[in-house]
Design a protein around this motif. Structure first.
Motif, short mmCIF file in Angstrom:
data_model
loop_
_atom_site.label_atom_id
_atom_site.label_comp_id
_atom_site.label_asym_id
_atom_site.label_seq_id
_atom_site.Cartn_x
_atom_site.Cartn_y
_atom_site.Cartn_z
N MET A 1 0.84 -1.20 0.00
CA MET A 1 0.00 0.00 0.00
C MET A 1 0.88 1.25 0.00
N THR A 2 0.50 2.25 -0.87
CA THR A 2 1.33 3.46 -0.99
C THR A 2 0.65 4.69 -0.43
N LEU A 3 -0.66 4.63 -0.27
CA LEU A 3 -1.36 5.85 0.16
C LEU A 3 -1.06 6.12 1.64
N ASP A 4 -0.88 7.41 1.92
CA ASP A 4 -0.68 7.70 3.34
C ASP A 4 -2.05 7.71 4.03
N ASP A 5 -2.01 7.67 5.31
CA ASP A 5 -3.24 7.51 6.08
C ASP A 5 -4.21 8.65 5.87
N ARG A 6 -3.63 9.82 5.73
CA ARG A 6 -4.49 11.00 5.62
C ARG A 6 -5.32 10.96 4.33
N VAL A 7 -4.62 10.58 3.22
CA VAL A 7 -5.32 10.50 1.93
C VAL A 7 -6.35 9.38 2.00
N ARG A 8 -5.90 8.26 2.56
CA ARG A 8 -6.80 7.12 2.68
C ARG A 8 -8.06 7.50 3.45
N GLU A 9 -7.83 8.23 4.51
CA GLU A 9 -8.96 8.64 5.35
C GLU A 9 -9.89 9.59 4.58
N PHE A 10 -9.28 10.52 3.84
CA PHE A 10 -10.09 11.47 3.07
C PHE A 10 -10.94 10.76 2.03
N ILE A 11 -10.28 9.79 1.34
CA ILE A 11 -11.01 9.07 0.28
C ILE A 11 -12.17 8.27 0.92
N ALA A 12 -11.87 7.70 2.03
CA ALA A 12 -12.88 6.83 2.65
C ALA A 12 -14.01 7.63 3.29
N GLU A 13 -13.64 8.71 3.97
CA GLU A 13 -14.64 9.42 4.77
C GLU A 13 -15.30 10.57 4.02
N ILE A 14 -14.51 11.30 3.23
CA ILE A 14 -15.05 12.53 2.65
C ILE A 14 -15.46 12.33 1.19
N ALA A 15 -14.51 11.84 0.42
CA ALA A 15 -14.83 11.71 -1.01
C ALA A 15 -15.89 10.64 -1.21
N GLN A 16 -15.58 9.49 -0.72
CA GLN A 16 -16.50 8.35 -0.73
C GLN A 16 -16.81 7.81 -2.13
N ASP A 17 -16.95 8.66 -3.10
CA ASP A 17 -17.22 8.16 -4.46
C ASP A 17 -16.49 9.04 -5.49
N LEU A 18 -16.65 8.67 -6.76
CA LEU A 18 -15.92 9.39 -7.82
C LEU A 18 -16.35 10.84 -7.93
N VAL A 19 -17.63 11.10 -7.69
CA VAL A 19 -18.11 12.50 -7.75
C VAL A 19 -17.46 13.30 -6.63
N GLY A 20 -17.39 12.70 -5.47
CA GLY A 20 -16.75 13.37 -4.34
C GLY A 20 -15.30 13.66 -4.61
N LEU A 21 -14.62 12.66 -5.26
CA LEU A 21 -13.22 12.86 -5.62
C LEU A 21 -13.08 14.01 -6.62
N ASP A 22 -13.96 14.03 -7.64
CA ASP A 22 -13.92 15.09 -8.66
C ASP A 22 -14.07 16.46 -8.03
N VAL A 23 -15.01 16.58 -7.11
CA VAL A 23 -15.26 17.88 -6.47
C VAL A 23 -14.04 18.30 -5.66
N ALA A 24 -13.47 17.33 -4.95
CA ALA A 24 -12.28 17.64 -4.14
C ALA A 24 -11.14 18.09 -5.04
N LEU A 25 -10.93 17.35 -6.14
CA LEU A 25 -9.84 17.72 -7.06
C LEU A 25 -10.11 19.08 -7.71
N PHE A 26 -11.39 19.36 -7.96
CA PHE A 26 -11.75 20.65 -8.55
C PHE A 26 -11.34 21.79 -7.63
N TYR A 27 -11.67 21.64 -6.35
CA TYR A 27 -11.33 22.70 -5.39
C TYR A 27 -9.81 22.83 -5.21
N GLN A 28 -9.13 21.68 -5.33
CA GLN A 28 -7.67 21.77 -5.20
C GLN A 28 -7.10 22.55 -6.39
N ALA A 29 -7.65 22.29 -7.60
CA ALA A 29 -7.14 22.99 -8.79
C ALA A 29 -7.61 24.43 -8.83
N ASN A 30 -8.79 24.67 -8.30
CA ASN A 30 -9.35 26.02 -8.35
C ASN A 30 -9.75 26.45 -6.95
#
Lengths: 131, 874
Positions: A1-30
């Motif tokens: 496993m390469t993901l650090d705990d923080r990312v893992r936690e974010f994906i599991a708890e906050i993003a939860q799905d691909l839409v959530g990931l897209d929104v998160a990445l959108f805010y990171q880019a913008n």
């Protein structure tokens, strides 16, 4: 496993799905985007129904701030100015965009979660979104 | 006072009249791809970077990350600026933005206060239609938005998309914004697009209207303001300086060169030598320390350097020494406004005095209409005029032969001069011809001149003579009619014979004897009128020696060194050659020598016991009085020119000099108040009115030859005249042959010897002569040793070649030549008296009444002295 705990936690708890990931990445880019769920849906090419839960989760997790009109006409979502939030989103973005193995792992996490959710739904006698 | 802030975009502030008013709203409109967002970002970036004014970019559509990537292409690091708190690039929806803008403490309000933002970009207003599609509501929303931004103290740029470059209906935003900038990106040919920018409106400040060049360069957007010709202030001084073109023959056609500060169109067929002329023009300037700029489209600098090297010009060195800049541009890539700015910079950097634009034909590719080309040339010429630069603007004409249309764009009105270079077919040969069609405010030769291109570049050889229809492309040879003064007063028959002989040698030239007045004063008018004309038939100008220097100094004559090279000049009487030369350059060829000669009737003197002609005035009076009194026949004692013409002056000067007097002394003072002068006038007056030896009608002759006729017909004892009378006397059929002697004039009581005056005639070729080539041949023929000898032998005028005065064949007919030669060599030079022509007029004017007995010599001399002193001493 390469993901650090923080990312893992974010994906599991906050993003939860691909839409959530897209929104998160959108805010990171913008990071200066501030818009309604409809506006964010337009920019991420998703439906408002899909985007709204993701925005709610990010708000609940302290990642987004919300500004609401006093008359409640709409709610605007903007990235939290917290450095921790920014750092986490940057790690997620780096993992997803710059490391293929991490990217694969993130996707697997999201797929497993979705399959798990479908299974849970079936066990509960209901049908999932795809059902 | 309103505060203005610069956009920071190169050139934009110039066309905006200095910048944007603080707190104003500017609409940036244009079709997609015109650079609206880039201009807006540039406005924010420059504000933050140069003026430390934080800015916000609001994008309704484009993602901030994309905007930042786009900005990075121009070297603008917006992310770094964000980190420094100088920039925010935010995306949101139009309705959210409008709402937040209007809400106190809303996101926008808070951000502006946090950042202390001064500038904002809204990209774009077109998205407000997401909020409403009702035109009235849209207008209200927009109005509310810009008021909100103004209230926040922001200077705003709002982009707006246009559907077409041709606007059918004026967008309402244009009414509401303080400034409107329209961007365009249009096809200018079948293959090329070009960007333009225009300030359509600028509330509260004058701006530079019209379309200007615009480009997105690696450093960001750049505006190339069109040159705006400025009205020039009236100048009291008219520049008279001329700049050599580097081609001496062309300078001659232009009466000395191109007028300083003029713009000249050089039109010609392909390969005819236009570029060579341009190169010679800047090379000539560099050689004189006048820097030049050469703009070339077709030829590369390397090729031009090689081309110039062929005629000895080192362009590489000139460039190193900042005497020359060659600007090479590809015609398809050139943006004229930008080029004009670059040219301006180079002119300022070098302090350029010369400029060549090579050429206009290539410029057609840079413009979509001929009107635009015309406007561009106008701007170029106006800019060069502002700097006082003298320029050549090269253009190609499509016709290789035949009739040529110099410019279809009416450029001829814009430029000061037009030089046409073209090919001709003449005598089964392709020849090159150049003509000056126009030179504003300056005289020029209207002829068509032949030129060649060789090792030294362009060599303008001479006028086409004896040919017609050259410009129409139907050249044919014709006979040249050459007006010449043939000195018929000496021998009409001989002259006719000489002209005929010349025609046989030059069958295409027909010399026509010119009816020139015998009186040289009147001849002077004829010659001066011819020299002033645009062109003259008087291709062989006869010049009387006493006014030759004035004509030579006027610059109206061509050099004739080739007709009488320096090495051959000492064959001629030097006193006759000198008046036609400036330094060592000869402008006229000596044709005839003259001097005042004192003739006496040797037979009568011997008969009445006088062994020698009179050496003094007293002896003259004594001899004349005795002979007249003792002779049975009615005789005139002494005749001399006394009527109102140059002859009266020569009579007076002869007596003045022969009485030890001068008009002007060595210190430059007028000496007509001297006793010598008074006695000279008194002598002349007394001959008429006291002694009765000179008839009063010497003051009223009409032709001037009457005294000569009287003498030849045996009615006069003494005669002071030109030696032409001797030619008559020496004829076998003349009754006086062998009975006349020649001597110097008698002298007065204050003189030691008598002095004659020097005279003669030269042949010059006017600069504006129609047939200078034929004239050259004619002069060569008439001034030749052979013709001068033949004329001398056959009773013609005096030669200018020294050896002929010792030639036995000549002396056999002219036994008096040795005496005349001495008189010529010792003759006084009246033409060296300052302002001689005017001095001579005053002498005639004041002394003629004395000779007529109407006034006293003292009174006349007092007035004459005062006037001449004014002429010669100031």
């Amino acid at each position: 496993m390469t993901l650090d705990d923080r990312v893992r936690e974010f994906i599991a708890e906050i993003a939860q799905d691909l839409v959530g990931l897209d929104v998160a990445l959108f805010y990171q880019a913008n990071p200066r985007a501030f818009d309604t769920a409809a506006g964010i849906a337009l920019r991420t090419h998703r439906s408002v129904d899909e985007v709204e839960p993701a925005l709610e989760r990010m708000s609940a997790g302290g990642y987004l701030e919300t500004v609401s009109r006093s008359d409640g006409r709409y709610q605007v979502f903007a990235l939290s100015p917290s450095p921790d939030v920014w750092r986490t989103l940057c790690r997620v973005s780096e993992a997803y965009h710059e490391d293929p193995r991490s990217r694969k792992e993130i996707i697997l996490m999201l797929v497993h979660r979705r399959l798990q959710q479908r299974a849970d739904d079936q066990a509960a006698g209901g049908s999932g979104p795809d059902g | 006072m309103a505060e203005w802030l610069r956009t920071g975009i190169e050139g934009l502030d110039d066309i905006l009249g200095g910048g944007l008013r603080k707190g104003s709203c500017t609409l940036l409109e244009g079709i997609p791809g015109t650079g609206k967002t880039t201009v807006g970002l540039g406005f924010l970036y420059s504000g933050a970077k140069e003026a430390g004014q934080p800015g916000i970019a609001i994008t309704f559509e484009q993602f901030p990350e994309q905007m930042m990537e786009d900005a990075a292409q121009f070297g603008w690091d917006l992310q770094e600026m964000e980190q420094d708190g100088l920039m925010r690039v935010m995306c949101t929806s139009p309705d959210v933005f409008l709402d937040q803008l209007s809400e106190v403490g809303g996101v926008v309000d808070r951000l502006v206060r946090e950042m202390d933002a001064q500038r904002i970009l809204i990209d774009s207003a077109s998205h407000l239609t997401q909020v409403s599609d009702d035109p009235r509501e849209l207008r209200s929303l927009f109005y509310s938005m810009i008021n909100g931004l103004k209230r926040a103290g922001l200077t705003t740029m709002v982009t707006k998309e246009l559907e077409s470059t041709e606007i059918a209906e004026i967008p309402f935003e244009e009414y509401l914004c303080d400034t409107v900038i329209r961007l365009d990106n249009r096809m200018v040919s079948d293959f090329r697009r070009r960007r333009f920018i225009e300030v359509v409106k600028s509330r509260g400040r004058a701006h530079r209207s019209g379309r200007h060049g615009f480009e997105l360069t690696e450093e960001g957007p750049v505006v190339f303001p069109r040159y705006e010709p400025k009205p020039r202030e009236a100048s009291v001084s008219c520049p008279s300086a001329r700049l050599s073109t580097g081609v001496s023959g062309l300078d001659q056609m232009l009466h000395g060169g191109l007028p300083a500060g003029s713009a000249t169109l050089v039109a010609g067929s392909a390969g005819v030598g236009k570029t060579t002329l341009g190169l010679q023009f800047v090379a000539e300037g560099a050689s004189q320390g006048e820097p030049g700029v050469y703009v070339t489209f077709e030829e590369t600098p390397a090729k031009l350097i090689c081309q110039a090297a062929a005629f000895g010009a080192d362009f590489s060195r000139m460039q190193q020494e900042d005497l020359l800049t060659i600007m090479h541009r590809f015609p398809t890539a050139v943006r004229f406004e930008e080029l004009l700015i670059e040219i301006r910079r180079e002119i300022e950097r070098l302090g350029a005095r010369r400029f060549v634009f090579d050429g206009l034909t290539d410029l057609d590719m840079a413009f979509d209409t001929q009107n635009a080309v015309r406007e561009a040339v106008h701007e170029l010429v106006s800019m060069l005029d502002e700097y006082g630069v003298t320029s050549l603007v090269v253009t190609e004409v499509p016709e290789l032969f035949g009739q040529t249309y110099v410019s279809s764009e009416h450029l001829s009105i814009i430029v000061d001069g037009i030089i046409l270079m073209k090919y001709l077919e003449l005598e089964s040969e392709i020849q090159r011809a150049v003509s000056v069609l126009k030179m504003r405010g300056s005289g020029h030769d209207p002829g068509i001149w032949r030129y060649s291109i060789g090792d030294r570049g362009i060599d303008v050889i001479g006028r086409f003579e004896g040919a017609e229809g050259l410009m129409a492309g139907a050249a044919r040879t014709t006979t040249i009619a050459l007006s010449v003064r043939s000195f018929n007063e000496f021998d009409e028959h001989l002259n006719a014979e000489l002209l005929e002989r010349f025609s046989q040698i030059h069958p295409n030239v027909k010399p026509v004897s010119l009816n020139l007045p015998y009186n040289p004063d009147e001849a002077l008018n004829t010659v001066q009128t011819a020299l002033r004309a645009e062109s003259t038939h008087l291709s062989v100008a006869p010049l009387c020696l006493y006014w030759t220097p004035e004509i030579v100094r006027s610059g109206g004559l061509r050099e004739v060194d080739d007709l009488l090279p320096v090495t051959e000049r000492d064959r001629h009487i030097p006193e006759v050659v000198e008046p036609a030369a400036i330094d060592s350059t000869l402008y006229a060829v000596p044709a005839i020598a003259l001097c005042g000669t004192f003739l006496y009737r040797r037979d009568l003197l011997e008969k009445h016991g006088f062994e020698a002609p009179p050496a003094t005035w007293d002896e003259l009076i004594e001899q004349a009085a005795k002979i007249v009194a003792d002779e049975d026949q009615e005789l005139i004692g002494f005749q001399w020119p006394g009527y109102l013409y140059e002859g009266l002056t020569t009579s007076f000067l002869t007596n003045l000099w022969s009485n030890g007097g001068q008009v002007v002394d060595d210190e430059g003072h007028c000496r007509l108040d001297s006793d010598s002068a008074h006695e000279a006038v008194e002598f002349m007056r007394s001959l008429i009115h006291e002694y009765g030896l000179t008839p009063e009608h010497v003051t009223t002759y009409s032709r001037g030859l009457e005294p000569q006729v009287d003498f030849v017909e045996g009615r006069t004892v003494f005669l002071y005249m030109l030696p032409s009378v001797l030619q008559e006397i020496n004829r076998p059929e003349c009754p006086l042959q062998g009975r006349v002697g020649v001597a110097g004039p008698p002298h007065g009581p204050r003189g030691e010897r008598g002095y004659s005056f020097l005279g003669g005639w030269h042949f010059g070729i006017p600069v504006n002569a129609r047939a200078p080539g034929a004239a050259r041949e004619f002069i060569r023929f008439m001034a030749s040793s052979e013709v001068q000898k033949e004329r001398a032998i056959r009773g013609g005028p005096l030669p200018t070649i020294k050896s002929l005065y010792r030639d036995p064949e000549v002396l056999a007919f002219n036994p008096h030549y040795p005496t005349v030669y001495e008189l010529i060599r010792s003759g006084r030079k009246r033409h060296e008296i300052p302002n001689y022509l005017e001095v001579s007029r005053r002498i005639q004017h004041h002394l003629h009444p004395v000779l007529k007995g109407e006034t006293s010599s003292r009174e006349a001399l007092d007035r004459l002295h005062a006037e001449v002193r004014e002429l010669v001493e100031t």
